[in-house]
Motif scaffolding. Structure first.
Motif, PDB file in Angstrom:
ATOM      1  N   THR A  97      10.260-124.077  86.777  1.00  0.00           N
ATOM      2  CA  THR A  97      10.249-123.352  88.049  1.00  0.00           C
ATOM      3  C   THR A  97       8.811-122.993  88.406  1.00  0.00           C
ATOM      4  O   THR A  97       7.906-123.179  87.606  1.00  0.00           O
ATOM      5  CB  THR A  97      11.081-122.043  87.963  1.00  0.00           C
ATOM      6  N   ILE A  98       8.638-122.470  89.612  1.00  0.00           N
ATOM      7  CA  ILE A  98       7.317-121.970  90.002  1.00  0.00           C
ATOM      8  C   ILE A  98       7.431-120.489  90.301  1.00  0.00           C
ATOM      9  O   ILE A  98       8.516-119.983  90.600  1.00  0.00           O
ATOM     10  CB  ILE A  98       6.731-122.733  91.206  1.00  0.00           C
ATOM     11  N   ASP A  99       6.299-119.784  90.197  1.00  0.00           N
ATOM     12  CA  ASP A  99       6.281-118.336  90.402  1.00  0.00           C
ATOM     13  C   ASP A  99       5.117-117.964  91.313  1.00  0.00           C
ATOM     14  O   ASP A  99       4.050-118.568  91.231  1.00  0.00           O
ATOM     15  CB  ASP A  99       6.121-117.632  89.049  1.00  0.00           C
ATOM     16  N   HIS A 100       5.349-116.975  92.166  1.00  0.00           N
ATOM     17  CA  HIS A 100       4.286-116.405  92.986  1.00  0.00           C
ATOM     18  C   HIS A 100       3.590-115.338  92.144  1.00  0.00           C
ATOM     19  O   HIS A 100       4.239-114.393  91.710  1.00  0.00           O
ATOM     20  CB  HIS A 100       4.855-115.772  94.253  1.00  0.00           C
ATOM     21  N   VAL A 101       2.296-115.496  91.881  1.00  0.00           N
ATOM     22  CA  VAL A 101       1.547-114.524  91.095  1.00  0.00           C
ATOM     23  C   VAL A 101       1.631-113.164  91.788  1.00  0.00           C
ATOM     24  O   VAL A 101       2.011-112.176  91.175  1.00  0.00           O
ATOM     25  CB  VAL A 101       0.071-114.967  90.913  1.00  0.00           C
ATOM     26  N   LEU A 102       1.300-113.122  93.072  1.00  0.00           N
ATOM     27  CA  LEU A 102       1.542-111.940  93.896  1.00  0.00           C
ATOM     28  C   LEU A 102       2.837-112.222  94.643  1.00  0.00           C
ATOM     29  O   LEU A 102       2.882-113.128  95.479  1.00  0.00           O
ATOM     30  CB  LEU A 102       0.397-111.697  94.882  1.00  0.00           C
ATOM     31  N   PRO A 103       3.930-111.492  94.347  1.00  0.00           N
ATOM     32  CA  PRO A 103       5.232-111.797  94.946  1.00  0.00           C
ATOM     33  C   PRO A 103       5.190-111.845  96.477  1.00  0.00           C
ATOM     34  O   PRO A 103       4.412-111.115  97.102  1.00  0.00           O
ATOM     35  CB  PRO A 103       6.121-110.656  94.457  1.00  0.00           C
ATOM     36  N   ARG A 104       6.026-112.694  97.050  1.00  0.00           N
ATOM     37  CA  ARG A 104       6.084-112.819  98.511  1.00  0.00           C
ATOM     38  C   ARG A 104       6.447-111.502  99.172  1.00  0.00           C
ATOM     39  O   ARG A 104       5.965-111.192 100.247  1.00  0.00           O
ATOM     40  CB  ARG A 104       7.084-113.896  98.916  1.00  0.00           C
ATOM     41  N   SER A 105       7.280-110.698  98.517  1.00  0.00           N
ATOM     42  CA  SER A 105       7.681-109.414  99.091  1.00  0.00           C
ATOM     43  C   SER A 105       6.508-108.449  99.219  1.00  0.00           C
ATOM     44  O   SER A 105       6.582-107.464  99.936  1.00  0.00           O
ATOM     45  CB  SER A 105       8.780-108.774  98.240  1.00  0.00           C
TER      46      SER A 105
END
Length: 165
Positions: A92-100
Motif C-alpha cells: 500500500t501507499i501512505d501519506h506522510v502528512l495525512p490528507r485530512s
C-alpha cells in the motif's frame, strides 16, 4: 515484441510495438540501430530485420519539463516495494502528512507502506508516532521514469537508456 525509439540526438523517447517501429523504418522516418538477431520479419516484399532499437531521422522537440505523474504503482516502484517505516514488503501507499491535515498527493508526501504500519499509523504523522522515515521521499529521475514503457527493459536497450547492467 517492443522497440525503443531514440530521438535523432540518441536520447530515448518512447517504447513502441515492433510493427510501429518497422513502419517508421519502411517509411524512412527512422533507421535500425539494433535488431533481434534470429527473428526476422517475413513480408510480401522481402525479409526485414526485427528492430530492437531505432533512431529517428529527424529531431523531435520534446517539452523540457517532463514531469512524472504520481501513481500508486509508481510510488511502490520508486520505493522498491519496501515499507518506508519498517522496511518490510509493502503493498500500500501512505501519506506522510495525512490528507485530512492538508497533505497532498505528491512524490514528496507519498511513500510505500506495509498494511500493518499503514493501519497502525492511521491519521497521524510519523513524528506523532515516534517513527522516522528510512529515506526521504523524492520525485523519481532518469530515463526509466520519463520514457514510457521502460519499466521492463530489454538488455539491448541498456546502452541507450544509461542504466547500469
Amino acid at each position: 515484441m517492443r522497440t525503443l525509439v531514440l530521438n535523432a540526438g540518441y536520447e530515448p523517447l518512447a517504447v513502441v510495438s515492433f510493427r510501429r517501429a518497422l513502419l517508421l523504418v519502411l517509411n524512412d522516418k527512422a533507421t535500425i540501430v539494433e535488431h533481434v538477431v534470429h527473428d526476422p520479419v517475413v513480408g510480401i516484399d522481402g525479409i526485414y530485420e526485427r528492430p530492437a532499437v531505432i533512431v529517428l531521422t529527424r529531431y523531435v522537440r520534446i517539452p523540457s519539463a517532463r514531469r512524472v505523474p504520481v501513481t500508486r504503482r509508481g510510488v511502490l516502484r520508486r520505493d522498491g516495494h519496501r515499507c518506508a517505516y519498517c522496511g518490510k514488503a509493502a503493498a500500500t501507499i501512505d501519506h506522510v502528512l495525512p490528507r485530512s491535515r492538508g497533505g497532498s498527493n505528491s512524490w514528496e508526501n507519498l511513500v510505500a507502506c506495509c498494511l500493518r504500519c499503514n493501519n497502525h499509523k492511521s491519521d497521524h504523522t510519523p513524528q506523532e508516532m515516534g517513527w522516522e522515515l528510512r529515506w526521504a521521499p523524492k520525485p523519481p529521475r532518469g530515463p526509466q521514469w520519463t520514457v514510457r514503457g521502460t519499466e521492463r527493459t530489454d538488455p539491448t536497450w541498456e546502452p541507450y537508456l544509461g542504466l547500469a547492467a
